[in-house]
Scaffold this motif. Structure first.
Motif, PDB file in Angstrom:
ATOM      1  N   PHE A   1       0.814  -1.221   0.000  1.00 33.79           N
ATOM      2  CA  PHE A   1       0.000   0.000   0.000  1.00 33.79           C
ATOM      3  C   PHE A   1       0.847   1.270   0.000  1.00 33.79           C
ATOM      4  CE2 PHE A   1      -2.762  -3.179   2.176  1.00 33.79           C
ATOM      5  CZ  PHE A   1      -3.582  -3.401   1.076  1.00 33.79           C
ATOM      6  N   GLY A   2       1.869   1.272  -0.844  1.00 33.45           N
ATOM      7  CA  GLY A   2       2.750   2.436  -0.866  1.00 33.45           C
ATOM      8  C   GLY A   2       2.793   3.121  -2.227  1.00 33.45           C
ATOM      9  N   ARG A   3       2.011   2.660  -3.168  1.00 32.48           N
ATOM     10  CA  ARG A   3       1.989   3.181  -4.543  1.00 32.48           C
ATOM     11  C   ARG A   3       3.369   3.099  -5.190  1.00 32.48           C
ATOM     12  NH1 ARG A   3      -2.355   8.003  -5.005  1.00 32.48           N
ATOM     13  NH2 ARG A   3      -2.200   7.370  -7.185  1.00 32.48           N
ATOM     14  N   ALA A   4       4.149   2.117  -4.712  1.00 32.56           N
ATOM     15  CA  ALA A   4       5.476   1.934  -5.297  1.00 32.56           C
ATOM     16  C   ALA A   4       5.355   1.472  -6.739  1.00 32.56           C
ATOM     17  CB  ALA A   4       6.272   0.924  -4.477  1.00 32.56           C
ATOM     18  N   GLY A   5       4.284   0.738  -7.053  1.00 28.62           N
ATOM     19  CA  GLY A   5       4.099   0.249  -8.420  1.00 28.62           C
ATOM     20  C   GLY A   5       4.133   1.389  -9.416  1.00 28.62           C
ATOM     21  N   GLU A   6       3.426   2.470  -9.091  1.00 33.38           N
ATOM     22  CA  GLU A   6       3.388   3.614 -10.007  1.00 33.38           C
ATOM     23  C   GLU A   6       4.752   4.293 -10.107  1.00 33.38           C
ATOM     24  OE1 GLU A   6      -0.418   5.887  -8.853  1.00 33.38           O
ATOM     25  OE2 GLU A   6      -0.341   4.056  -7.658  1.00 33.38           O
ATOM     26  N   GLU A   7       5.446   4.387  -8.970  1.00 33.85           N
ATOM     27  CA  GLU A   7       6.747   5.046  -8.982  1.00 33.85           C
ATOM     28  C   GLU A   7       7.764   4.234  -9.784  1.00 33.85           C
ATOM     29  OE1 GLU A   7       7.715   6.186  -4.899  1.00 33.85           O
ATOM     30  OE2 GLU A   7       5.774   7.208  -4.729  1.00 33.85           O
ATOM     31  N   MET A   8       7.717   2.908  -9.597  1.00 30.59           N
ATOM     32  CA  MET A   8       8.660   2.059 -10.333  1.00 30.59           C
ATOM     33  C   MET A   8       8.393   2.143 -11.835  1.00 30.59           C
ATOM     34  SD  MET A   8       9.248  -1.286  -7.940  1.00 30.59           S
ATOM     35  CE  MET A   8       7.528  -1.755  -7.837  1.00 30.59           C
ATOM     36  N   ALA A   9       7.100   2.141 -12.215  1.00 31.46           N
ATOM     37  CA  ALA A   9       6.764   2.219 -13.644  1.00 31.46           C
ATOM     38  C   ALA A   9       7.275   3.530 -14.232  1.00 31.46           C
ATOM     39  CB  ALA A   9       5.258   2.095 -13.836  1.00 31.46           C
ATOM     40  N   ALA A  10       7.093   4.622 -13.489  1.00 29.37           N
ATOM     41  CA  ALA A  10       7.523   5.929 -13.990  1.00 29.37           C
ATOM     42  C   ALA A  10       9.053   5.969 -14.140  1.00 29.37           C
ATOM     43  CB  ALA A  10       7.060   7.035 -13.043  1.00 29.37           C
ATOM     44  N   LEU A  11       9.757   5.403 -13.147  1.00 30.98           N
ATOM     45  CA  LEU A  11      11.222   5.403 -13.196  1.00 30.98           C
ATOM     46  C   LEU A  11      11.715   4.544 -14.357  1.00 30.98           C
ATOM     47  CD1 LEU A  11      11.916   5.117  -9.357  1.00 30.98           C
ATOM     48  CD2 LEU A  11      12.491   7.076 -10.813  1.00 30.98           C
ATOM     49  N   ARG A  12      11.060   3.404 -14.537  1.00 35.49           N
ATOM     50  CA  ARG A  12      11.428   2.526 -15.663  1.00 35.49           C
ATOM     51  C   ARG A  12      11.250   3.255 -16.981  1.00 35.49           C
ATOM     52  NH1 ARG A  12       9.074  -1.841 -13.095  1.00 35.49           N
ATOM     53  NH2 ARG A  12       7.083  -1.348 -14.062  1.00 35.49           N
ATOM     54  N   ASP A  13      10.089   3.885 -17.154  1.00 32.78           N
ATOM     55  CA  ASP A  13       9.813   4.604 -18.405  1.00 32.78           C
ATOM     56  C   ASP A  13      10.831   5.703 -18.650  1.00 32.78           C
ATOM     57  OD1 ASP A  13       7.694   3.037 -18.821  1.00 32.78           O
ATOM     58  OD2 ASP A  13       6.152   4.518 -18.260  1.00 32.78           O
ATOM     59  N   ALA A  14      11.283   6.329 -17.571  1.00 37.01           N
ATOM     60  CA  ALA A  14      12.225   7.450 -17.716  1.00 37.01           C
ATOM     61  C   ALA A  14      13.667   6.965 -17.805  1.00 37.01           C
ATOM     62  CB  ALA A  14      12.065   8.407 -16.547  1.00 37.01           C
ATOM     63  N   GLY A  15      13.865   5.658 -17.656  1.00 33.31           N
ATOM     64  CA  GLY A  15      15.222   5.116 -17.748  1.00 33.31           C
ATOM     65  C   GLY A  15      16.080   5.435 -16.536  1.00 33.31           C
ATOM     66  N   VAL A  16      15.442   5.702 -15.411  1.00 33.40           N
ATOM     67  CA  VAL A  16      16.205   5.963 -14.183  1.00 33.40           C
ATOM     68  C   VAL A  16      16.324   4.641 -13.406  1.00 33.40           C
ATOM     69  CG1 VAL A  16      16.213   7.206 -11.983  1.00 33.40           C
ATOM     70  CG2 VAL A  16      15.384   8.341 -14.039  1.00 33.40           C
ATOM     71  N   SER A  17      17.550   4.301 -13.011  1.00 27.92           N
ATOM     72  CA  SER A  17      17.721   3.024 -12.323  1.00 27.92           C
ATOM     73  C   SER A  17      17.180   3.105 -10.898  1.00 27.92           C
ATOM     74  CB  SER A  17      19.193   2.613 -12.310  1.00 27.92           C
ATOM     75  OG  SER A  17      19.902   3.382 -11.372  1.00 27.92           O
ATOM     76  N   TYR A  18      16.676   1.977 -10.418  1.00 27.77           N
ATOM     77  CA  TYR A  18      16.127   1.979  -9.069  1.00 27.77           C
ATOM     78  C   TYR A  18      16.284   0.616  -8.424  1.00 27.77           C
ATOM     79  CZ  TYR A  18      12.050  -0.349 -11.095  1.00 27.77           C
ATOM     80  OH  TYR A  18      11.231  -1.228 -11.753  1.00 27.77           O
ATOM     81  N   GLU A  19      16.121   0.580  -7.127  1.00 27.22           N
ATOM     82  CA  GLU A  19      16.121  -0.683  -6.398  1.00 27.22           C
ATOM     83  C   GLU A  19      15.071  -0.585  -5.301  1.00 27.22           C
ATOM     84  OE1 GLU A  19      20.117   0.579  -4.339  1.00 27.22           O
ATOM     85  OE2 GLU A  19      19.396  -1.232  -3.303  1.00 27.22           O
ATOM     86  N   VAL A  20      14.703  -1.730  -4.733  1.00 29.99           N
ATOM     87  CA  VAL A  20      13.710  -1.742  -3.666  1.00 29.99           C
ATOM     88  C   VAL A  20      14.323  -2.361  -2.420  1.00 29.99           C
ATOM     89  CG1 VAL A  20      11.422  -2.537  -2.983  1.00 29.99           C
ATOM     90  CG2 VAL A  20      11.883  -2.029  -5.386  1.00 29.99           C
ATOM     91  N   VAL A  21      14.184  -1.679  -1.317  1.00 29.32           N
ATOM     92  CA  VAL A  21      14.693  -2.204  -0.040  1.00 29.32           C
ATOM     93  C   VAL A  21      13.497  -2.468   0.882  1.00 29.32           C
ATOM     94  CG1 VAL A  21      16.160  -1.720   1.945  1.00 29.32           C
ATOM     95  CG2 VAL A  21      16.811  -0.882  -0.312  1.00 29.32           C
ATOM     96  N   PRO A  22      13.258  -3.734   1.192  1.00 26.95           N
ATOM     97  CA  PRO A  22      12.068  -4.047   1.991  1.00 26.95           C
ATOM     98  C   PRO A  22      12.156  -3.471   3.398  1.00 26.95           C
ATOM     99  CG  PRO A  22      13.431  -5.992   1.686  1.00 26.95           C
ATOM    100  CD  PRO A  22      14.048  -4.920   0.849  1.00 26.95           C
ATOM    101  N   GLY A  23      10.995  -3.340   4.007  1.00 24.95           N
ATOM    102  CA  GLY A  23      10.954  -2.861   5.380  1.00 24.95           C
ATOM    103  C   GLY A  23       9.936  -3.674   6.171  1.00 24.95           C
ATOM    104  N   VAL A  24       9.919  -3.467   7.465  1.00 24.92           N
ATOM    105  CA  VAL A  24       8.952  -4.170   8.312  1.00 24.92           C
ATOM    106  C   VAL A  24       7.587  -3.511   8.124  1.00 24.92           C
ATOM    107  CG1 VAL A  24       8.283  -4.724  10.674  1.00 24.92           C
ATOM    108  CG2 VAL A  24      10.699  -4.783  10.007  1.00 24.92           C
ATOM    109  N   THR A  25       6.657  -4.266   7.572  1.00 27.21           N
ATOM    110  CA  THR A  25       5.352  -3.699   7.301  1.00 27.21           C
ATOM    111  C   THR A  25       4.532  -3.598   8.598  1.00 27.21           C
ATOM    112  OG1 THR A  25       3.443  -3.800   5.837  1.00 27.21           O
ATOM    113  CG2 THR A  25       4.231  -5.896   6.739  1.00 27.21           C
ATOM    114  N   ALA A  26       3.559  -2.683   8.604  1.00 26.44           N
ATOM    115  CA  ALA A  26       2.790  -2.409   9.828  1.00 26.44           C
ATOM    116  C   ALA A  26       2.130  -3.664  10.393  1.00 26.44           C
ATOM    117  CB  ALA A  26       1.751  -1.333   9.545  1.00 26.44           C
TER     118      ALA A  26
END
Ligand code: SAH
Length: 481
Positions: free
Chosen positions: A313-338
């Motif tokens: 529930f962090g809207r990361a999907g949209e952010e990752m898609a936007a970064l991919r489309d823009a060709g900006v590299s990214y990574e995901v670091v998991p965290g302890v969910t609520a």
């Protein structure tokens, strides 16, 4: 600089000298001293001296300076970029100064500040690097003392290093984006392997090291890390999250991320709040996406901090898609969910042998629609249900689940501010759950866990939910709507 900071009456500049004529007029030691100073540059030096001392004469000959063996005459300074009057004769220095000024040439007269347009500095020479020390004529000895100190401080290899830097400047400007990537390259250039190689006197390996550094630097563009900040307690941050925070150029964070976690970032990182927080304007998702792309494209190391786990529930999907489309590299670091923090706070087994073998993480908001979502049937078959953002839909969640066949005495655990010292825990049954909606005292984020496995939790530090059933409905507020 503040208004009342001391002001310089002489402002230091560096004058182009290569291939230009500089004239020194005088027969003795003062003229020799100026000639020596000027010989540190590539100016064309002309010394006007009719009766040079033997020392001056031999210096002129040894240093290939132009010797005008005649008394001073105004045509000798024509076309010069600087003139030095060092005759020791006041009237003559005066004349020279007047002539130079009339011709628009800056002039310096030794020991006669009134006749000077500029003062000559004490110089630490690591050409092309130069440090000029001036005292506005107040303390030539002081200038020499400072010069000696600085000279000791700076490695002789700084000159060759600066020369080497000059040969890389065009390439660095072409290949590296302005701002932090270019700054990082030069930092590494002047303090890292190229500097060390030159310090050791190895020019070839310095050039090699600089070439490799440039190749490495061009390969590293901006990067965005979508980082889980955990449920709130700073020490529930992962080590990886902490490392990335300490390396970050920019930290973009949501409202639920506590200040203490944001504060763990690199001291001079840019900090950009993007969530709604105490009346501040929050950015739209599209604006956040654009911000991340901008920061990434400008070569920054960006940490996008989200509460809990970034993919829940962090809207990361949209952010990752936007970064991919823009060709900006990214990574995901998991965290302890609520949900995990809530379970820990209640010592509540999310899966329990023989009771619950699946988990549902939901918002409950989809229960408002006409058709029952699939997860309701999972709940009925024993899944443990964790409801995010569920406070304002608590009544709907309870009603629909009971309608669907989940017994109304199914155990429910609720925690506000899970993992934090301010946490509050409540427990009850599905029938008690609607009371949550009317509890105006719950202003922090709230997590609800429903299911038979919840019955196995520890309710020692928890208050019964039903106790607040009678509380009058109040306006909805907080982050949990
Ligand atoms: N990505 C986050 C969830 C973001 S949605 C995560 O993985 O945890 C926001 C919701 O998460 C809140 O409405 C609340 O239901 C829940 N939440 C976040 N932090 C919480 C906390 N410390 N205690 C209880 N619930 C929390």
């Amino acid at each position: 600089m503040t208004e009342d900071a001391p002001r310089l009456n002489a402002f230091p500049i560096f004058m182009r000298a290569q291939g230009r004529t500089v004239v020194v007029i005088g027969d003795g030691d003062e003229a020799l001293a100026k000639a020596r100073l000027l010989a540190q540059s590539s100016a064309l030096l002309r010394v006007v001296t009719a009766r040079p001392t033997p020392a001056l004469l031999s210096w002129i000959e040894a240093n290939d300076a132009e010797h005008v063996r005649a008394p001073y005459a105004p045509d000798q300074i024509e076309g010069a970029v600087m003139v030095f009057a060092a005759t020791g004769i006041e009237a003559l220095d005066h004349r020279i100064s007047n002539d130079a000024r009339a011709a628009g040439i800056p002039v310096n007269a030794v020991d006669r500040p009134d006749l000077c347009d500029f003062f000559t500095p004490a110089i630490v020479n690591r050409a092309p690097l130069a440090i000029a020390i001036g005292t506005e004529g107040a303390g030539p000895v002081l200038a020499q003392i400072v010069r000696a100190r600085i000279d000791r401080l700076l490695s002789p290899s700084l000159g060759p290093l600066a020369t080497l830097a000059n040969t890389f400047r065009d390439a660095a400007e072409r290949l590296l984006p302005k701002g932090s990537p270019r700054r990082r390259f030069w930092n590494e250039f002047f303090t890292g392997a190229p500097a060390r190689a030159l310090e050791a006197g190895n020019a070839a390996s310095a050039r090699q090291a600089a070439t490799e550094l440039l190749a490495r630097s061009t390969a590293t563009r901006g990067h965005v890390a979508l980082v889980g900040a955990g449920p709130g307690a700073e020490d529930l941050l992962t080590l990886r999250a902490q490392r990335l925070l300490m390396d970050a150029d920019a930290i973009v964070f949501d409202a639920l991320v506590p200040d203490a976690v944001v504060a763990m970032g690199r001291r001079d990182a840019e900090r950009l709040p993007v969530g709604k927080r105490k009346g501040c304007h929050s950015k739209s998702q599209a604006e956040i996406n654009a911000l991340l792309i901008d920061l990434g494209n400008s070569g920054k190391r960006v940490v996008r901090l989200k509460s809990g786990d970034p993919l829940v529930f962090g809207r990361a999907g949209e952010e990752m898609a936007a970064l991919r489309d823009a060709g900006v590299s990214y990574e995901v670091v998991p965290g302890v969910t609520a949900a995990f923090a809530a379970a820990a706070d209640f010592e509540l087994p999310l899966t329990l042998r023989g009771v619950s073998s699946s988990m549902v993480f939901t918002t409950g908001h989809d229960l408002k629609g006409g058709t029952l979502p699939d997860w309701a049937s999972l709940a009925i078959s024993g899944a443990t249900v964790a409801v995010y953002m569920g406070r304002s839909v608590a009544a709907d969640v309870a009603a629909r689940l009971i309608d669907a066949g989940l017994p109304s005495d199914t155990a429910v655990a609720v925690v506000e501010n899970a993992s934090l010292p301010t946490r509050r825990r409540f427990h009850g049954t599905l029938a008690d759950l609607p009371s949550l909606e009317s509890r105006a005292d719950l202003t922090g984020p709230v997590m609800t866990v429903i299911g038979d496995a919840v019955a196995g939790a520890n309710f020692e530090h928890s208050t019964p939910l039903a106790a607040h059933r009678q509380v009058a409905p109040a306006e909805h507020q907080g982050t949990d709507a």
